[in-house]
Design a protein around this motif. Structure first.
Motif: not given
Length: 319
Positions: A229-237
């Motif tokens: 299990l990993r913490v993942v971060v994404g973004q848009e704009d």
């Protein structure tokens, strides 16, 4: 016959058919799902793809996808697209290695908690490929080098030779544009930051948290990666990144834009890995028909809509 790709040997390849009713170029979520449903109609379906394990150009964008699926949307089309995929996954999950996590989307700006799943994108695509072959589709491990008209059909040129098909589907993601320059879909780079944060039991149920920031948003979730299990971060704009040559670490810029203010527990995190690829900007199905009998399909975040995309395109190609 043209030369084999350097990393393939003749004994690794299935016999390539000379003819097909439908040739599908690309075996990612769109191509594999379409082959799965199309092969059930007793048509001769050939699925053509060369997807090397190291994927140096990150052509197989689905490998770097978040794999999150929610099916509650105000938009009825998105709702139908994602609901069909959620139902397909639940029907297949018992015998499939999909690393499925039941979670929720938490929309901070509305206070909503929305049911969701997180799955392995590679696992789902592998399942679709297996089902396509079980239904009678033939998989050819080869590079598609061109598509040209030939009488009442088309010839798909590959690194292993030519296949004549009545109809052709281009489903190669961002690579569609190089093979079919008439496509109207726009491409954009996407990145996910895999953080060094621990995932103790109290964090295992972290919802897929959506944080509005300026004209865009960040999203934080927990995902199974290589069994952990990993913490993942994404973004848009939030950050514009048009560098498609490789990953760009703009983690600090995302934090400073407001994400760390809203979620301060992210402030001291470091980036262990960046999952990146080039995807279609539009997250609904975009179909171009550059010539009669040739369809080119693009859809951003295709994993969450894979089953709907496959059924929809199979019906059109079988008509």
């Amino acid at each position: 016959m043209t030369d084999l790709p350097a990393d393939l040997t003749a004994d690794q390849l299935m016999t390539q058919p000379a003819e097909a009713d439908v040739a599908i170029c690309g075996a990612g979520p769109i191509g594999a799902a379409t082959a799965t449903f199309l092969a059930r109609s007793d048509l001769r379906v050939v699925l053509i793809d060369h997807d090397p394990a190291d994927d140096p150009a990150h052509v197989a964008t689905y490998r770097y996808a978040g794999g999150s699926i929610r099916w509650t949307w105000p938009d009825p089309v998105k709702r139908e697209m994602t609901t069909q995929t959620e139902q397909f996954i639940r029907g297949a999950a018992a015998g499939a290695e999909l690393d499925m996590i039941e979670n929720t989307y938490h929309l901070l700006h509305t206070g909503e908690h929305i049911p969701a799943l997180n799955v392995s994108a590679t696992g789902l695509v592998g399942l679709l490929r297996d089902q396509a072959q079980e239904a009678g589709a033939t998989f050819v491990d080869a590079l598609v080098t061109g598509v040209r008209p030939d009488g009442s059909g088309h010839v798909v040129e590959t690194s292993r030779g030519a296949i004549r098909a009545r109809r052709v589907l281009g489903a190669m993601g961002a690579a569609n544009a190089s093979m079919f320059p008439q496509v109207s879909a726009e491409a954009e780079k996407r990145q996910l930051f895999v953080l060094d944060l621990p995932v103790p039991p109290e964090r295992e149920q972290l919802p897929h948290t959506i944080v509005p920031i300026g004209d865009g948003f960040g999203y934080v979730f927990v995902k199974l990666i290589d069994g952990q299990l990993r913490v993942v971060v994404g973004q848009e704009d939030i950050v514009e990144d048009e560098d498609t040559s490789g990953p760009v670490d703009h983690w600090k810029q995302i934090l400073d834009s407001g994400l760390a203010t809203t979620l301060p527990w992210l402030r001291d995190a470091r980036v262990d890995d960046i999952l990146w690829g080039v995807d279609t900007a539009q997250k609904t199905l975009v179909v171009d028909e550059p010539s009669p009998g040739v369809l080119v399909a693009n859809c951003g975040s295709a994993i969450r809509s894979a089953a709907w995309l496959g059924r929809t395109l199979a019906e059109r190609l079988a008509a």
